[in-house]
Design a protein around this motif. Sequence first.
Motif, PDB file in Angstrom:
ATOM      1  N   ILE A  97      21.729 -12.782   7.169  1.00 54.56           N
ATOM      2  CA  ILE A  97      21.416 -12.917   5.743  1.00 54.56           C
ATOM      3  C   ILE A  97      22.566 -13.695   5.116  1.00 54.56           C
ATOM      4  O   ILE A  97      23.723 -13.558   5.555  1.00 54.56           O
ATOM      5  N   ILE A  98      22.265 -14.512   4.099  1.00 56.51           N
ATOM      6  CA  ILE A  98      23.331 -15.167   3.346  1.00 56.51           C
ATOM      7  C   ILE A  98      23.308 -14.619   1.928  1.00 56.51           C
ATOM      8  O   ILE A  98      22.253 -14.626   1.270  1.00 56.51           O
ATOM      9  N   ASP A  99      24.462 -14.104   1.474  1.00 53.98           N
ATOM     10  CA  ASP A  99      24.548 -13.508   0.141  1.00 53.98           C
ATOM     11  C   ASP A  99      25.133 -14.543  -0.805  1.00 53.98           C
ATOM     12  O   ASP A  99      26.320 -14.865  -0.721  1.00 53.98           O
ATOM     13  N   VAL A 100      24.290 -15.082  -1.667  1.00 52.22           N
ATOM     14  CA  VAL A 100      24.698 -16.166  -2.572  1.00 52.22           C
ATOM     15  C   VAL A 100      25.046 -15.583  -3.943  1.00 52.22           C
ATOM     16  O   VAL A 100      24.205 -14.936  -4.574  1.00 52.22           O
ATOM     17  N   GLY A 101      26.293 -15.801  -4.367  1.00 54.23           N
ATOM     18  CA  GLY A 101      26.710 -15.269  -5.664  1.00 54.23           C
ATOM     19  C   GLY A 101      27.295 -16.357  -6.549  1.00 54.23           C
ATOM     20  O   GLY A 101      28.011 -17.220  -6.063  1.00 54.23           O
ATOM     21  N   GLY A 102      26.937 -16.292  -7.843  1.00 50.56           N
ATOM     22  CA  GLY A 102      27.431 -17.315  -8.777  1.00 50.56           C
ATOM     23  C   GLY A 102      28.423 -16.756  -9.776  1.00 50.56           C
ATOM     24  O   GLY A 102      28.825 -17.440 -10.709  1.00 50.56           O
ATOM     25  N   GLU A 103      28.790 -15.480  -9.586  1.00 50.11           N
ATOM     26  CA  GLU A 103      29.711 -14.851 -10.548  1.00 50.11           C
ATOM     27  C   GLU A 103      30.664 -13.964  -9.770  1.00 50.11           C
ATOM     28  O   GLU A 103      30.229 -13.112  -9.005  1.00 50.11           O
ATOM     29  N   SER A 104      31.965 -14.174  -9.947  1.00 50.42           N
ATOM     30  CA  SER A 104      32.925 -13.328  -9.239  1.00 50.42           C
ATOM     31  C   SER A 104      32.830 -11.903  -9.773  1.00 50.42           C
ATOM     32  O   SER A 104      32.634 -11.695 -10.978  1.00 50.42           O
ATOM     33  N   VAL A 125      20.680 -12.467  -3.238  1.00 52.35           N
ATOM     34  CA  VAL A 125      21.398 -13.085  -4.358  1.00 52.35           C
ATOM     35  C   VAL A 125      22.203 -12.003  -5.063  1.00 52.35           C
ATOM     36  O   VAL A 125      21.682 -10.942  -5.406  1.00 52.35           O
ATOM     37  N   ASP A 126      23.497 -12.273  -5.160  1.00 48.27           N
ATOM     38  CA  ASP A 126      24.465 -11.326  -5.723  1.00 48.27           C
ATOM     39  C   ASP A 126      24.522 -11.584  -7.227  1.00 48.27           C
ATOM     40  O   ASP A 126      25.211 -12.508  -7.669  1.00 48.27           O
ATOM     41  N   THR A 127      23.714 -10.842  -7.984  1.00 48.43           N
ATOM     42  CA  THR A 127      23.691 -11.039  -9.431  1.00 48.43           C
ATOM     43  C   THR A 127      23.465  -9.720 -10.145  1.00 48.43           C
ATOM     44  O   THR A 127      22.875  -8.808  -9.583  1.00 48.43           O
ATOM     45  N   MET A 128      23.968  -9.659 -11.387  1.00 45.46           N
ATOM     46  CA  MET A 128      23.737  -8.473 -12.227  1.00 45.46           C
ATOM     47  C   MET A 128      22.731  -8.784 -13.319  1.00 45.46           C
ATOM     48  O   MET A 128      22.394  -7.922 -14.136  1.00 45.46           O
ATOM     49  N   HIS A 129      22.249 -10.026 -13.350  1.00 42.54           N
ATOM     50  CA  HIS A 129      21.389 -10.468 -14.463  1.00 42.54           C
ATOM     51  C   HIS A 129      19.922 -10.572 -14.053  1.00 42.54           C
ATOM     52  O   HIS A 129      19.596 -11.219 -13.042  1.00 42.54           O
TER      53      HIS A 129
END
Length: 287
Positions: A61-68, A101-105
Amino acid sequence: SPLPVIRKSSKKTLADLPTGRTLVMGILNVTEDSFSDGGKYLSTDAAIDQGLKLLYSGADIIDVGGESTRPGARDVDPALESERILPVIETLAKAGAVISVDTMHVSTARAAIEAGAHIINDVSGLTYEEGMPELIAETGVPYVLMHRRGTAQNMVSEANYADVVAEVVQELRQLRDEFVAKGVAPEQIIIDPGLGFAKDAQHNWALLANLSAIEELGHRVLIGTSRKRFLGELLAEGSKSREPLARDAATAATTALGARDKVWAVRVHDVVGSRDAIEVVQAYGSH
Ligand SMILES: Nc1nc2ncc(COP(=O)(O)O)nc2c(=O)[nH]1
């Protein structure tokens, strides 16, 4: 560098994930301030190149995140976050990657699913965004429900526990019940103790030593130890913490421990190191 030519869409589904061993989730931070690789993959091309490298190194799996998400990280506007990661998700999905996808939004999560992401990895914990359970229920995608108290700005001050294992399990149970009450199917939920999120080194070690208590919640378990501060402190020379890029062997050791405890997946920077550690545990366990 020119974008790689993706000849045919070899899109994967979750059914394509291997079974019978711990999975490796490779970290792809498309951010400017993540603690160990911040800024290296901020451009779309660089991020796609790195994503393909992770894929070909054996990431399941690749975990893509746009926010530290590190302590003190600045909030990133969801529109900017989406702008950073959607082209990366689209291309990597077409290249056959299974993507979280590593997101909280909620807005980013919805757009990412439409772009081909398979899993939502939300580090918000108890402070999840309004509407997230409803989105997860509506789309039916797997959701990583991670333990965290407070926010990136104040979670360090929340790291106070009488019994960290019991309290984290209890707060995860409450969170899980909230999501299920809002229509999320239990089998969609992946539980993560959130190492380093409102936890200090001793809390992390206690949680790693008691993963069975987390697994008793009845869901797949994901752990993220890779290159984190508690490993740097463990390997410190005198007062000088081991630097992040030199923590991969220790990370692989935690992967072996997690694999022995049958965690569903580990979230790491060094994919090969953890794939190798899992192979060792498989061989060890079969003799
Ligand atoms: N599910 C999950 N997601 C995460 N995302 C970011 C980080 C912070 O690490 P990074 O800055 O290296 O991404 N840790 C986790 C974690 O432990 N679990």
